[in-house]
Design a protein around this motif. Structure first.
Motif, PDB file in Angstrom:
ATOM      1  N   THR A 156       0.850  -1.179   0.000  1.00 55.25           N
ATOM      2  CA  THR A 156       0.000   0.000   0.000  1.00 55.25           C
ATOM      3  C   THR A 156       0.890   1.234   0.000  1.00 55.25           C
ATOM      4  N   ARG A 158       0.993   5.743  -0.145  1.00 53.35           N
ATOM      5  CA  ARG A 158       0.310   7.034  -0.080  1.00 53.35           C
ATOM      6  C   ARG A 158       1.302   8.118  -0.476  1.00 53.35           C
ATOM      7  N   ASP A 290      -0.056  11.071   8.185  1.00 51.21           N
ATOM      8  CA  ASP A 290      -1.214  11.714   7.560  1.00 51.21           C
ATOM      9  C   ASP A 290      -1.310  13.183   7.946  1.00 51.21           C
ATOM     10  N   VAL A 295      -1.271  14.554   1.469  1.00 56.62           N
ATOM     11  CA  VAL A 295      -1.196  14.193   0.061  1.00 56.62           C
ATOM     12  C   VAL A 295      -1.228  15.467  -0.784  1.00 56.62           C
ATOM     13  N   ASP A 298      -1.886  17.655  -6.465  1.00 56.98           N
ATOM     14  CA  ASP A 298      -1.719  17.125  -7.819  1.00 56.98           C
ATOM     15  C   ASP A 298      -1.254  15.682  -7.840  1.00 56.98           C
ATOM     16  N   PRO A 300      -1.334  11.619  -7.975  1.00 57.17           N
ATOM     17  CA  PRO A 300      -2.214  10.584  -8.508  1.00 57.17           C
ATOM     18  C   PRO A 300      -2.830   9.800  -7.377  1.00 57.17           C
ATOM     19  N   ASP A 301      -3.834   8.989  -7.688  1.00 56.84           N
ATOM     20  CA  ASP A 301      -4.470   8.189  -6.657  1.00 56.84           C
ATOM     21  C   ASP A 301      -3.445   7.287  -5.976  1.00 56.84           C
ATOM     22  N   SER A 302      -3.530   7.241  -4.637  1.00 56.04           N
ATOM     23  CA  SER A 302      -2.669   6.312  -3.897  1.00 56.04           C
ATOM     24  C   SER A 302      -3.135   4.895  -4.164  1.00 56.04           C
ATOM     25  N   THR A 303      -2.249   3.957  -3.913  1.00 59.31           N
ATOM     26  CA  THR A 303      -2.577   2.555  -4.153  1.00 59.31           C
ATOM     27  C   THR A 303      -2.813   1.847  -2.842  1.00 59.31           C
TER      28      THR A 303
END
Length: 304
Positions: A156, A158, A290, A295, A298, A300-303
């Motif tokens: 995972t 972020r 966090d 984040v 700009d 990209p989506d985290s995995t």
């Protein structure tokens, strides 16, 4: 000597600076006044001089103030440690990092963890580049790694930074006079980069950008980290493609110029950890991350 009595003493002593303590101590039956009297009786000394109009610290009170503050701070740290143990927020969390991106983000994380999670020890492992970090996170020998996307299955991630590539070069180099440098201008130039064996995402992005510009990069020397790489640049060994965060490393005779073009790679830098890792200490560190490493807008989506 009870901590609540010490706390009352410190509160009154600090309020003397603002002229608010006299009335509180002159009310003989107030809880605060009673705490001070019990503390004075316990110590066998007078801590405040009281008149009908003023209150001031005695020499004994002045001598007690700093030790009392330290004792209360230590007691607060003990409470946080015990609470952390109760919540399972104790133990060691290993963090792999390498390169200028992590040099910028890591201090924010370590300071926040040390402050908020006293029961957790961060074990910092430098020169752990993306490829090695991903393998070690996957096999459980590393808890968290600063890595570039994409990550492998089972991890995972972020995103914590978006890094544009820039060019580091000697201030005497002809290209240093340019406001920005097209990648095509690097054809034939001697380049310094990270070792191939380290599987650096920055090196891979540099090589890809050169190939897309129609040439193979001329790599003349490798360096184990950003500081050594920039030192080689300053010595005139070659130029280096680095992330923008490397500008925070200040070396004489080294300047930075943007790489021109809309297709210059932008690297998402992420925190990666093994999916399904249930370590309470790990997830406590991630909660702090966090807060202090949000984040980017700009990203990209985290995995995961």
């Amino acid at each position: 000597m009870e901590l609540r009595h010490l706390s009352g003493f410190v509160a009154v002593a600090e309020e003397l600076h603002f002229g608010r303590a006299a009335d509180r101590l002159h009310i003989a039956q107030s809880p605060l006044s009673q705490q001070i009297k019990l503390l004075e009786r316990d110590l066998g000394v007078k801590l405040f001089d009281r008149t009908t109009r003023t209150v001031s610290l005695t020499p004994a009170g002045q001598a007690l103030l700093e030790p009392a503050r330290r004792l209360l701070a230590d007691a607060s740290a003990v409470r946080r440690t015990v609470r952390a143990a109760h919540l399972g927020e104790v133990g060691r969390v290993s963090v792999g990092f390498a390169g200028a991106s992590s040099y910028s983000a890591l201090p924010l994380l370590t300071r926040a963890v040390n402050s908020q999670l006293p029961g957790i020890e961060l074990v910092l492992e430098g020169q752990t580049y993306t490829g090695e970090a991903l393998r070690r996170v996957a096999d459980g020998t590393l808890d968290i790694g600063f890595v570039a996307l994409p990550v492998r299955r089972g991890i995972t991630a972020r995103v914590v930074r978006m890094e544009r590539l820039v060019l580091a070069l000697p201030d005497s180099h002809p290209l240093a006079a340019r406001p920005e440098v097209p990648v095509s201008e690097l054809a034939g130039e001697p380049l310094v980069t990270f070792p191939l064996s380290r599987e650096s995402a920055v090196r891979e992005a540099m090589v890809q950008a050169c190939h897309e510009a129609g040439f193979a990069p001329r790599i003349v020397q490798e360096a184990p980290d950003s500081y050594n790489m920039l030192a080689l640049v300053g010595a005139g060994v070659g130029l280096a493609v680095v992330v923008a965060s490397a500008r925070n490393i200040h070396l004489e005779h080294v300047v930075f110029r943007p790489l021109a073009g809309d297709d210059v790679p932008v690297l998402p830098i992420a925190l990666g950890w093994r999916t399904g890792n249930r370590s309470a200490a790990l997830h406590a560190v991630l909660r702090v991350a966090d807060e202090v490493l949000p984040v980017p807008a700009d990203a990209p989506d985290s995995t995961g």
